[in-house]
Scaffold this motif. Structure first.
Motif, PDB file in Angstrom:
ATOM      1  N   VAL A 271       1.056  -1.280   0.285  1.00 45.81           N
ATOM      2  CA  VAL A 271       0.147   0.192  -0.254  1.00 45.81           C
ATOM      3  C   VAL A 271       0.419   1.132  -0.110  1.00 45.81           C
ATOM      4  N   VAL A 272       0.341   2.223  -1.259  1.00 43.31           N
ATOM      5  CA  VAL A 272       1.137   3.285  -0.670  1.00 43.31           C
ATOM      6  C   VAL A 272       0.939   4.245  -0.958  1.00 43.31           C
ATOM      7  N   SER A 273       1.217   5.088   0.353  1.00 39.24           N
ATOM      8  CA  SER A 273       0.620   6.477   0.891  1.00 39.24           C
ATOM      9  C   SER A 273       0.670   7.350  -0.351  1.00 39.24           C
ATOM     10  N   GLU A 312      -9.333  -6.260   4.503  1.00 38.67           N
ATOM     11  CA  GLU A 312      -8.117  -6.304   4.953  1.00 38.67           C
ATOM     12  C   GLU A 312      -6.994  -5.438   5.950  1.00 38.67           C
ATOM     13  N   VAL A 313      -6.919  -4.197   4.842  1.00 40.38           N
ATOM     14  CA  VAL A 313      -5.847  -2.884   5.002  1.00 40.38           C
ATOM     15  C   VAL A 313      -6.783  -2.102   6.395  1.00 40.38           C
ATOM     16  N   TRP A 314      -8.008  -2.346   5.882  1.00 37.63           N
ATOM     17  CA  TRP A 314      -8.915  -1.148   6.904  1.00 37.63           C
ATOM     18  C   TRP A 314      -8.769  -1.690   8.503  1.00 37.63           C
ATOM     19  N   ILE A 319      -5.726   1.640   8.077  1.00 34.79           N
ATOM     20  CA  ILE A 319      -5.799   2.601   6.690  1.00 34.79           C
ATOM     21  C   ILE A 319      -6.953   2.231   5.557  1.00 34.79           C
ATOM     22  N   LYS A 320      -7.297   3.442   4.899  1.00 33.31           N
ATOM     23  CA  LYS A 320      -8.371   3.189   3.620  1.00 33.31           C
ATOM     24  C   LYS A 320      -8.139   3.167   2.251  1.00 33.31           C
ATOM     25  N   VAL A 321      -7.849   2.770   1.726  1.00 33.21           N
ATOM     26  CA  VAL A 321      -7.348   2.277   0.152  1.00 33.21           C
ATOM     27  C   VAL A 321      -8.210   2.224  -0.669  1.00 33.21           C
ATOM     28  N   GLY A 322      -7.929   3.234  -1.186  1.00 37.85           N
ATOM     29  CA  GLY A 322      -8.329   3.845  -2.833  1.00 37.85           C
ATOM     30  C   GLY A 322      -8.239   3.095  -3.854  1.00 37.85           C
ATOM     31  N   GLN A 345      -3.405   1.416  -3.086  1.00 44.13           N
ATOM     32  CA  GLN A 345      -3.113   3.682  -2.596  1.00 44.13           C
ATOM     33  C   GLN A 345      -4.062   4.159  -1.442  1.00 44.13           C
ATOM     34  N   ALA A 346      -3.157   4.869  -0.734  1.00 40.95           N
ATOM     35  CA  ALA A 346      -4.359   5.361   0.309  1.00 40.95           C
ATOM     36  C   ALA A 346      -5.381   6.373  -0.621  1.00 40.95           C
ATOM     37  N   LEU A 347      -6.120   6.671   0.082  1.00 38.21           N
ATOM     38  CA  LEU A 347      -6.802   7.595  -0.537  1.00 38.21           C
ATOM     39  C   LEU A 347      -6.736   9.341   1.033  1.00 38.21           C
TER      40      LEU A 347
END
Length: 424
Positions: A271-273, A312-314, A319-322, A345-347
């Motif tokens: 996951v990228v910022s 899974e990431v959240w 972290i919230k992913v877009g 990529q994160a929102l």
């Protein structure tokens, strides 16, 4: 310092001039993929083919004892293959002499009658594997090459098969061979093509061992279709000469009374910022100090891959992913996962990128790491779990999984710019 194994080569499938390669970059091949064998899966039910392939002089046998593969004691990076002469005392000369229907009809659960699991792995039809047997290659109809089987030689019980298995294990030890123990490190040092063969054999032999009983009626099942199906027979010889009816089973009144190997889809993601300068990594409590990896988790029923990544990431990090993009996949035979690699990529916004570990207690820590720190770790801090840090590592620095893990490939892809430009 441990030897770093090679990764699979895509060969004829890797065309840099193809339309898809030009647009999306070259395909990525992960460890445990890239088998040199043509599986010829449509021939697993062909008794004539199996009988001829099994008994052919050049046929090689990958032996597994408690899921540990046979290797040379002086070179555990390569599998050691047995011959037909080695396995016949255990398997019998003609284990594929009966059709699947006849196997089911003549099923005998008695210990002395229960054969070892034999898995047809495929045929080396491009001469990719070295062989010391100078014989004419096997041919069946239009198919040519060297056949490969896997045999479970784990001694179970005290019957004839178990006795022969113990004798075989001892004979192999006397020849300088051993069953390389895979617990803990999972034998991640095999040559890439042979690692794929081992993964294939391990997954199927493990599935057979884990499913000796019918999930519906609880009675003993039978391995058929060259190790890739299990049947619940309607009768049992039970050591005698006359078949006895078994308890009723609902599977016999449906389309098929067969069960099939399972594969568990698992998402794993880098996951990228939102600004594209950092990558999210997490660690479990049992891992060595400073050792981090990408987040991962099982995909649930009724869930797309992209949805599984975001959930899974959240759940694990808050972290919230877009946007989510698929990167590559890796068969993971411990016991039966398919690792589906993705980059997300994160929102944007502080709330979406703030780490929160209160949803799921799986991780001890999760944090954002800058690309420069990650690049240094890829150069100086890569190792298997349970191995010491490599030469040049400075204590306190970030440590990462080895290149044989898809996590490493995902991390590398992110910091090298895979996600912002064609990968050519």
């Amino acid at each position: 310092m441990p030897t770093i194994p090679d990764l699979p080569v895509l060969g004829e499938h890797d065309d840099p001039n193809s339309m898809l390669s030009k647009k999306f970059g070259r395909e990525v091949a992960n460890y445990f993929s890239g088998s040199p064998l043509n599986r010829l899966s449509f021939l697993r039910g062909d008794r004539d083919f199996l009988r001829q392939a099994f008994s052919y002089p050049s046929t090689a046998f990958l032996l597994m004892n408690n899921l540990d593969p046979l290797v040379r004691q002086d070179d555990p990076s390569h599998l050691a293959f047995a011959t037909i002469a080695d396995v016949v005392p255990l398997t019998g000369e003609d284990p594929f002499g009966k059709t699947e229907e006849e196997q089911i009809r003549d099923f005998d659960s008695a210990d002395d009658k229960h054969p070892p699991v034999i898995v047809f792995l495929g045929v080396d039809d491009k001469a990719q594997l070295p062989s010391s047997r100078q014989v004419e290659e096997f041919a069946y109809k239009s198919f040519r090459g060297s056949p490969y089987f896997a045999v479970d030689v784990t001694p179970r019980g005290e019957g004839k098969v178990a006795v022969e298995a113990r004798k075989l294990v001892e004979r192999l030890k006397e020849r300088g061979l051993e069953f390389h123990q895979t617990a803990g490190h999972r034998h991640m040092g095999l040559h890439a093509g042979q690692a794929a063969m081992y993964g294939h054999a391990r997954a199927l032999i493990d599935w057979n061992a884990r499913n000796p009983f019918c999930a519906q009626c609880g009675q003993t099942t039978l391995s058929v279709h060259a190790g890739t199906k299990r049947a619940c027979p309607p009768t049992d010889m039970a050591g005698g000469t006359v078949p006895h009816d078994r308890k009723p089973c609902a599977t016999r009144g449906t389309v098929s009374n067969l069960s099939f190997p399972r594969t568990d889809p698992t998402v794993i993601m880098a996951v990228v910022s939102a600004d594209g300068t950092k990558v999210l990594l997490g660690r479990q409590r049992r891992w060595p100090k400073f050792w981090y990896s990408t987040l991962a988790g099982f995909q649930e029923p009724g869930e797309s891959i992209e949805e599984a990544v975001r959930r899974e990431v959240w759940e694990e990090s808050g972290i919230k992913v877009g946007r989510v993009v698929l990167h590559s996949s890796q068969p993971w035979p411990f016991p039966a996962s398919l690792m589906i690699g993705a980059v997300g990529q994160a929102l944007p916004g502080a709330e979406a990128e703030t780490v929160f570990l209160g949803h799921d207690a799986e991780l001890e820590d999760a944090r954002w790491f800058g690309f420069d720190e990650v690049k240094l770790a890829l150069a100086k801090g890569v190792s298997n779990l349970g191995e010491s840090a490599p030469e040049g590592y400075v204590d306190g620095g970030l440590r990462l999984p080895p290149q044989t893990a898809i996590a490493n490939q995902l991390i590398k892809a992110v910091v090298e710019g895979w996600w912002v430009s064609p990968r050519m």
